[in-house]
Design an enzyme around this catalytic site. Structure first.
Site, mmCIF file in Angstrom:
data_model
loop_
_atom_site.group_PDB
_atom_site.id
_atom_site.type_symbol
_atom_site.label_atom_id
_atom_site.label_comp_id
_atom_site.label_asym_id
_atom_site.label_seq_id
_atom_site.Cartn_x
_atom_site.Cartn_y
_atom_site.Cartn_z
ATOM 1 N N ASN A 1 0.843 -1.191 0.000
ATOM 2 C CA ASN A 1 0.000 0.000 0.000
ATOM 3 C C ASN A 1 0.879 1.242 0.000
ATOM 4 O OD1 ASN A 1 -2.449 1.593 0.363
ATOM 5 N ND2 ASN A 1 -1.775 1.905 2.477
ATOM 6 N N THR A 2 0.366 2.317 -0.561
ATOM 7 C CA THR A 2 1.050 3.595 -0.468
ATOM 8 C C THR A 2 0.157 4.542 0.321
ATOM 9 O OG1 THR A 2 1.999 5.446 -1.685
ATOM 10 C CG2 THR A 2 0.169 4.291 -2.761
ATOM 11 N N HIS A 3 0.771 5.241 1.279
ATOM 12 C CA HIS A 3 0.012 6.119 2.175
ATOM 13 C C HIS A 3 0.643 7.511 2.141
ATOM 14 C CE1 HIS A 3 -2.461 7.248 5.600
ATOM 15 N NE2 HIS A 3 -1.388 7.762 6.149
ATOM 16 N N ASP B 1 -0.859 -5.171 6.676
ATOM 17 C CA ASP B 1 -1.114 -6.248 7.642
ATOM 18 C C ASP B 1 -2.552 -6.076 8.141
ATOM 19 O OD1 ASP B 1 0.689 -4.837 10.536
ATOM 20 O OD2 ASP B 1 -1.107 -4.184 9.450
ATOM 21 N N ASP C 1 -2.822 0.750 8.078
ATOM 22 C CA ASP C 1 -1.547 1.434 7.764
ATOM 23 C C ASP C 1 -0.460 1.093 8.777
ATOM 24 O OD1 ASP C 1 -3.525 4.296 6.814
ATOM 25 O OD2 ASP C 1 -2.763 2.667 5.560
HETATM 26 C C1 GRF Z 1 -2.640 8.663 -2.942
HETATM 27 O O1 GRF Z 1 -1.973 9.781 -2.376
HETATM 28 C C2 GRF Z 1 -2.744 7.572 -1.922
HETATM 29 O O2 GRF Z 1 -1.641 7.499 -1.039
HETATM 30 C C3 GRF Z 1 -3.967 8.006 -1.155
HETATM 31 O O3 GRF Z 1 -4.864 8.480 -2.129
HETATM 32 C C4 GRF Z 1 -4.095 8.975 -3.230
HETATM 33 C C5 GRF Z 1 -4.571 8.248 -4.450
HETATM 34 O O4 GRF Z 1 -4.188 8.994 -5.536
HETATM 35 N N1 GRF Z 1 -4.537 6.893 -0.421
HETATM 36 P P1 GRF Z 1 -4.389 8.364 -7.020
HETATM 37 O O5 GRF Z 1 -5.787 7.739 -7.053
HETATM 38 O O6 GRF Z 1 -3.307 7.338 -7.211
HETATM 39 O O7 GRF Z 1 -4.238 9.553 -7.927
#
Ligand code: GRF
Length: 202
Positions: A109-111, A143, A147
């Protein structure tokens, strides 16, 4: 490696992955996106996938009798594409135990904040409200918490006095897209092990 990417919104992180694979070639990058899933229809993220000729699927919570049924449906829809790695790129739902049983340990995941600070659905807004001077983004394994999984990489972004949430989020996303492309490529090419809270990429 086969990637399934999950989105809920504009899909610019998905687009960054698509562009990198297009530019480098799936061989060199080490991965190809085989499908894109979402928790809702009609979002730009799905349009980006369709423009790239990718299969898509939508799993809406309200279409299922319970949250667990939704979680199972999402897991099955994802599993149908036999991914090696699943990437949440702005996917705004918390997955459950069925999904984690199948993809835990290979679900990234990216946060848009420096975890463990400011977890949850409003990381950018919360960092701004708190008066943080720096924030950033975190790429981590998912997990069973929110986050809280092992951190793979982070990028720092300064907070400016004149920032509002969208300006700050845009600046974070510039760093985030680069970080996600770099991390996913490394995981795919080099493999990895997760040792407690440490992620080791040889
Ligand atoms: C990203 O910053 C992500 O971390 C957050 O929402 C945003 C999604 O952006 N949960 P996108 O849909 O990839 O443009």
């Amino acid at each position: 490696k086969r990637l399934v990417v999950l989105v809920s919104g504009s899909g610019t992180n998905l687009q960054a992955l698509l562009d990198a694979i297009e530019a480098q070639g799936a061989e060199a990058y080490g991965a190809e996106i085989v499908a894109v899933g979402a928790d809702r229809p009609g979002i730009a993220g799905l349009e980006r996938a369709e423009r790239a000729g990718l299969p898509t699927f939508v799993c809406r919570v309200q279409d299922h009798a319970s949250r667990d049924e939704w979680d199972r449906a999402l897991a099955e829809a994802t599993a149908a594409y036999e991914p090696d790695l699943v990437v949440s790129a702005g996917f705004m739902k918390i997955v459950g135990k069925e999904f984690l049983a199948r993809f835990g340990g290979r679900f990234v995941n990216t946060h848009p904040a420096l975890l463990p600070s400011f977890p949850g659905a409003h990381g950018v807004r919360d960092a701004l409200a708190y008066g943080a001077k720096v924030t950033g983004c975190t790429v981590h394994f998912v997990d069973d918490g929110v986050d809280t999984g092992p951190i793979i990489a982070q990028g720092v972004v300064e907070v400016r006095d004149e920032d509002d949430e969208s300006a700050l989020h845009e600046r974070i996303k510039e760093v985030e897209r680069t970080l996600l492309v770099e991390v996913v490529g490394r995981l795919a090419r080099d493999g990895f092990t997760i040792e407690g809270r440490k992620v080791v990429i040889p």
